[in-house]
Design a protein around this motif. Structure first.
Motif, short mmCIF file in Angstrom:
data_model
loop_
_atom_site.label_atom_id
_atom_site.label_comp_id
_atom_site.label_asym_id
_atom_site.label_seq_id
_atom_site.Cartn_x
_atom_site.Cartn_y
_atom_site.Cartn_z
N ASP A 142 0.85 -1.19 0.00
CA ASP A 142 0.00 0.00 0.00
C ASP A 142 0.89 1.25 0.00
O ASP A 142 2.12 1.16 -0.03
CB ASP A 142 -0.98 -0.01 1.18
CG ASP A 142 -0.30 0.00 2.54
OD1 ASP A 142 0.90 0.34 2.62
OD2 ASP A 142 -0.97 -0.33 3.53
N ASN A 143 0.26 2.40 0.04
CA ASN A 143 0.98 3.66 -0.02
C ASN A 143 1.99 3.80 1.12
O ASN A 143 3.09 4.31 0.94
CB ASN A 143 -0.02 4.82 -0.03
CG ASN A 143 0.65 6.15 -0.25
OD1 ASN A 143 1.55 6.26 -1.08
ND2 ASN A 143 0.23 7.16 0.49
N ILE A 144 1.62 3.34 2.31
CA ILE A 144 2.53 3.43 3.46
C ILE A 144 3.77 2.57 3.24
O ILE A 144 4.89 2.99 3.53
CB ILE A 144 1.79 3.04 4.77
CG1 ILE A 144 0.72 4.09 5.08
CG2 ILE A 144 2.76 2.90 5.93
CD1 ILE A 144 -0.22 3.73 6.21
N ALA B 253 5.10 0.31 14.89
CA ALA B 253 4.28 -0.01 13.72
C ALA B 253 5.14 -0.04 12.47
O ALA B 253 4.97 -0.92 11.60
CB ALA B 253 3.15 1.01 13.57
N VAL B 254 6.07 0.89 12.36
CA VAL B 254 7.00 0.91 11.22
C VAL B 254 7.85 -0.35 11.23
O VAL B 254 8.04 -1.00 10.21
CB VAL B 254 7.88 2.18 11.25
CG1 VAL B 254 9.04 2.06 10.29
CG2 VAL B 254 7.05 3.41 10.93
N GLY B 255 8.36 -0.72 12.41
CA GLY B 255 9.17 -1.93 12.52
C GLY B 255 8.42 -3.17 12.10
O GLY B 255 8.97 -4.05 11.43
N GLN C 256 8.01 10.71 10.21
CA GLN C 256 7.86 11.27 8.87
C GLN C 256 6.58 10.81 8.19
O GLN C 256 6.06 11.50 7.31
CB GLN C 256 9.06 10.93 7.99
CG GLN C 256 10.33 11.61 8.46
CD GLN C 256 11.48 11.36 7.52
OE1 GLN C 256 11.35 11.50 6.32
NE2 GLN C 256 12.62 10.99 8.09
N ILE C 257 6.09 9.62 8.57
CA ILE C 257 4.87 9.11 7.92
C ILE C 257 3.71 8.97 8.91
O ILE C 257 2.71 8.32 8.62
CB ILE C 257 5.13 7.77 7.20
CG1 ILE C 257 5.62 6.69 8.16
CG2 ILE C 257 6.11 7.96 6.05
CD1 ILE C 257 5.71 5.31 7.55
N ARG D 79 10.71 4.01 0.22
CA ARG D 79 11.40 5.19 -0.30
C ARG D 79 12.33 5.77 0.76
O ARG D 79 13.50 6.06 0.49
CB ARG D 79 10.40 6.24 -0.77
CG ARG D 79 11.05 7.48 -1.40
CD ARG D 79 10.04 8.55 -1.78
NE ARG D 79 9.10 8.90 -0.72
CZ ARG D 79 9.38 9.67 0.32
NH1 ARG D 79 10.58 10.18 0.46
NH2 ARG D 79 8.47 9.95 1.22
N LEU D 80 11.84 5.92 1.98
CA LEU D 80 12.66 6.49 3.05
C LEU D 80 13.83 5.58 3.41
O LEU D 80 14.94 6.05 3.65
CB LEU D 80 11.80 6.79 4.27
CG LEU D 80 10.81 7.95 4.08
CD1 LEU D 80 9.78 7.97 5.21
CD2 LEU D 80 11.55 9.28 3.99
#
Length: 146
Positions: free
Chosen positions: A4-6, A35-37, A28-29, A12-13
């Motif tokens: 998905d977009n996330i 949650a990112v991990g 940044q998001i 990208r990051l």
């Protein structure tokens, strides 16, 4: 795995700085570091993220020549050629192609002697044409194509 977009934002990051802390990436998001991990772990487990690497200045480490080789195979059995290129450190990319030639090979070497040695061994598999890079104009992250 459907992205998905996330996921694309995370990729990208990470491609800009793979050493970024999850917490900083999350800020940044607008997500928590945890949650990112979790997302990164899923991207790794599914094979979307294959490895983490770094970019170096090849000239500063002595890799002076970049060459693109088009090989015209002399046999329909390409197995030994594939083993050959997979075992060569100077070979960065190999693409089986339609159009001119059978494979396009990108190599980086320190000297003309190293290039000549590689080309002499390559003759075992077929004829080739050689194109030397004079200057790299653009090197882009593949995610910019999405």
């Amino acid at each position: 795995m459907e992205l998905d977009n996330i996921d694309f934002q995370i990729l990208r990051l990470l491609s800009e700085n793979s050493r970024i802390q999850w917490k900083d990436l999350g800020q940044q998001i607008h997500m928590t570091g945890q949650a990112v991990g979790n997302r990164i772990k899923k991207l790794e487990d599914s094979g979307v993220i294959k490895a983490y690497t770094l970019l170096i200045d090849e000239m500063k480490v002595g890799l002076i020549f970049t060459a693109f080789v088009i090989i015209y195979m002399k046999t329909a059995n390409h197995d030994s050629f594939i083993r050959f290129v997979q075992g060569r450190n100077e070979v960065l990319e190999v693409h089986r192609v339609s159009g001119e030639g059978c494979y396009h090979i990108k190599i980086k070497v320190r000297s003309q002697d190293q290039l000549n040695l590689f080309l002499n061994e390559l003759l075992e598999y077929g004829n080739y044409s050689l194109h030397l890079s004079i200057k790299e104009i653009k090197q882009e992250n593949p995610l910019t194509a999405t």
